[in-house]
Design an enzyme around this catalytic site. Structure first.
Site, PDB file in Angstrom:
ATOM      1  N   LYS A  21      16.562 -29.465   1.674  1.00 21.88           N
ATOM      2  CA  LYS A  21      16.776 -29.352   0.255  1.00 21.88           C
ATOM      3  C   LYS A  21      15.373 -30.044  -0.447  1.00 21.88           C
ATOM      4  CE  LYS A  21      19.416 -29.327  -3.849  1.00 21.88           C
ATOM      5  NZ  LYS A  21      18.190 -28.916  -4.537  1.00 21.88           N
ATOM      6  N   LYS A  79      15.363 -39.564   1.266  1.00 21.02           N
ATOM      7  CA  LYS A  79      16.251 -39.729   0.111  1.00 21.02           C
ATOM      8  C   LYS A  79      17.579 -39.432   0.527  1.00 21.02           C
ATOM      9  CE  LYS A  79      12.416 -39.078  -3.234  1.00 21.02           C
ATOM     10  NZ  LYS A  79      12.051 -38.047  -4.310  1.00 21.02           N
ATOM     11  N   LYS A  83      10.192 -28.959   0.747  1.00 18.16           N
ATOM     12  CA  LYS A  83       9.517 -28.669  -0.303  1.00 18.16           C
ATOM     13  C   LYS A  83       8.411 -27.328  -0.531  1.00 18.16           C
ATOM     14  CE  LYS A  83       9.236 -31.898  -2.752  1.00 18.16           C
ATOM     15  NZ  LYS A  83       9.688 -32.161  -4.150  1.00 18.16           N
ATOM     16  N   THR A 104      16.568 -37.908 -12.322  1.00 20.49           N
ATOM     17  CA  THR A 104      15.628 -38.714 -11.633  1.00 20.49           C
ATOM     18  C   THR A 104      15.610 -39.903 -12.564  1.00 20.49           C
ATOM     19  OG1 THR A 104      14.370 -36.725 -10.852  1.00 20.49           O
ATOM     20  CG2 THR A 104      13.318 -38.872 -10.741  1.00 20.49           C
ATOM     21  N   ASN A 146       8.704 -35.678 -17.437  1.00 21.22           N
ATOM     22  CA  ASN A 146      10.205 -35.608 -17.526  1.00 21.22           C
ATOM     23  C   ASN A 146      10.648 -37.032 -17.119  1.00 21.22           C
ATOM     24  OD1 ASN A 146      12.873 -35.171 -15.628  1.00 21.22           O
ATOM     25  ND2 ASN A 146      12.751 -33.584 -17.129  1.00 21.22           N
ATOM     26  N   SER A 156      21.403 -32.895  -7.803  1.00 22.90           N
ATOM     27  CA  SER A 156      21.289 -31.587  -7.198  1.00 22.90           C
ATOM     28  C   SER A 156      22.471 -31.166  -6.217  1.00 22.90           C
ATOM     29  CB  SER A 156      19.716 -31.517  -6.649  1.00 22.90           C
ATOM     30  OG  SER A 156      18.766 -31.031  -7.529  1.00 22.90           O
TER      31      SER A 156
END
Length: 427
Positions: free
Chosen positions: A80, A107, A119, A203, A234, A361
């Site tokens: 992910k 994470k 990624k 986040t 963001n 997510s």
């Protein structure tokens, strides 16, 4: 270039995010008692795919773009992680992508999600491309990587210069290839296509939760606390707003062009109204400070939310915050971490503090899989519960073992991957 006598690392090594990550993983596995082969398994992604994407441009020419996808470890479940559109590709950038996929694994292990890390991205400058060129590029990338991604293989998400519209195009293209509507293939989608409430600000929400927990540990009242945020994209902009709304005094913010400082507190709503789509606002003001000056401001809480390698052995002695919470990936070098720890500055590491994005997510993926969707209040409640639990687990481990929170977080993160790999018979 000369190497440091104590670590054997050159100055370049110290700023190499992949080597720094590998150093902490190795130390974490040693402390947990795992053999060397576990480190060999986890020190780099298990797969790094590079693809070429031909795109018909608006002027009729064909341009060939390079794309990539790193998958770190799938012992726990699907990988992910985000897809970034980045204008430069160098050996350093490829190393960064490898490190980012490892951080995603950590994470997920820290929050106890059923994922490994991934990624990827495309070498392009979206600021120089039309809407339709971006769509063709996004669809071409999905076609190129379609064999290694999917709801049970690898689940992408937004990252630098990508957004919910790009995720929507990618989901549509994958659904055409799969011949089945596949909302769970990707997260960060628009709500109408199966996106989750709270994903865009997730986040920053996670960072905010960590700030509040860290403040409790250090006896700091959020109301009136002086907060400095480096980065106004963001995560940084949402975070500044959340801190302002919680009663904190946001005394400093910055973007790529410089920083703003007001000891009485900045008008965050005013700044949010005036920033552009790339998070730039300081160009509107004459009285600015440098990013370096911003990091060294007198404050209670410092949040690096920009890029890597911002707090180093060169400036860590000058940091005046009581708490540093990493909203960006890799903003503090290992040498900087040690100096902050020696000075009793509480550092909440990126792999914990910025895990809110992948957590929501995960919520989106779960909702897609079950076809039942939660309210924003339910999402925020679940996120807070998971983040608080993870923060306290890592804080207690750090205190009990007399180590910093970064090493404690890595120990929690790698243990899940190591155990899953052991039970599968890989090691």
């Amino acid at each position: 270039m000369a190497a440091d006598r104590n670590t054997g690392h050159t100055e370049e090594d110290k700023l190499d995010v992949l080597k720094s990550t590998q150093t902490v993983i190795h130390k974490a596995l040693e402390k947990l008692g795992y053999p060397e082969e576990v480190y060999e398994l986890l020190k780099e992604p298990m797969r790094l795919l590079t693809v070429k994407i031909p795109v018909r441009m608006d002027d009729g020419s064909v341009k060939i773009f390079t794309g990539y996808r790193a998958q770190h470890n799938d012992s726990v479940g699907p990988t992910k992680g985000g897809i970034r559109f980045h204008p430069n590709v160098t050996e350093k950038e490829v190393k960064a992508v490898k490190a980012l996929s490892i951080w995603m694994s950590l994470k997920c292990g820290i929050i106890d999600l059923p994922y490994g890390g991934g990624k990827g991205g495309i070498v392009c400058d979206p600021r120089d491309m039309s809407f339709r060129e971006l769509e063709r590029l996004s669809r071409g990338y999905v076609r190129a990587i379609s064999q290694i991604v999917g709801p049970t293989k690898d689940v992408p998400a937004p990252d630098v210069f990508t957004n919910s519209q790009i995720m929507a195009w990618m989901m549509d293209e994958y659904s055409r290839i799969d011949e089945f509507n596949s909302p769970g293939f990707i997260t960060g989608k628009p709500l109408v296509l199966g996106g989750s409430h709270g994903r865009e600000s997730a986040t920053a929400k996670g960072v905010t939760i960590c700030i509040k927990e860290a403040a409790k540990k250090r006896g700091i009242d959020i109301k009136g606390a002086r907060v400095v945020v480096q980065g106004f994209g963001n995560a940084g902009s949402y975070l500044a707003k959340f801190m302002h709304d919680a009663g904190a005094k946001v005394v400093g913010i910055s973007d790529a062009y410089g920083g703003l400082y007001d000891p009485e507190g900045l008008d965050i709503d005013y700044l949010l109204d005036r920033r552009d789509s790339f998070g730039t606002v300081t160009k509107l003001f004459n009285d600015t400070i440098t990013n370096q000056e911003l990091l060294e401001l007198d404050c209670d809480i410092l949040v690096p939310a920009a890029i890597e390698n911002q707090i180093t052995e060169e400036n860590a002695h000058n940091i005046r915050a009581k708490i540093v919470v990493e909203a960006a990936n890799g903003p503090t070098t290992l040498e900087g971490t040690k100096i902050l720890s020696d000075r009793d500055i509480l550092l909440v590491p990126d792999v914990l503090a910025s895990a809110g994005g992948v957590t929501v997510s995960y919520f989106e993926w779960v909702q897609n899989n079950q076809g039942f969707y939660w309210s924003e209040e339910e999402v925020e409640e679940k996120l807070e519960k998971m983040m608080v639990k993870s923060f306290n687990n890592i804080y207690e481990m750090a205190n009990n073992r007399r180590i910093d929170m970064r090493l404690a977080a890595y120990m929690v993160g790698v243990r899940k991957m190591a155990e899953a790999s052991r039970f599968r018979g890989w090691i």
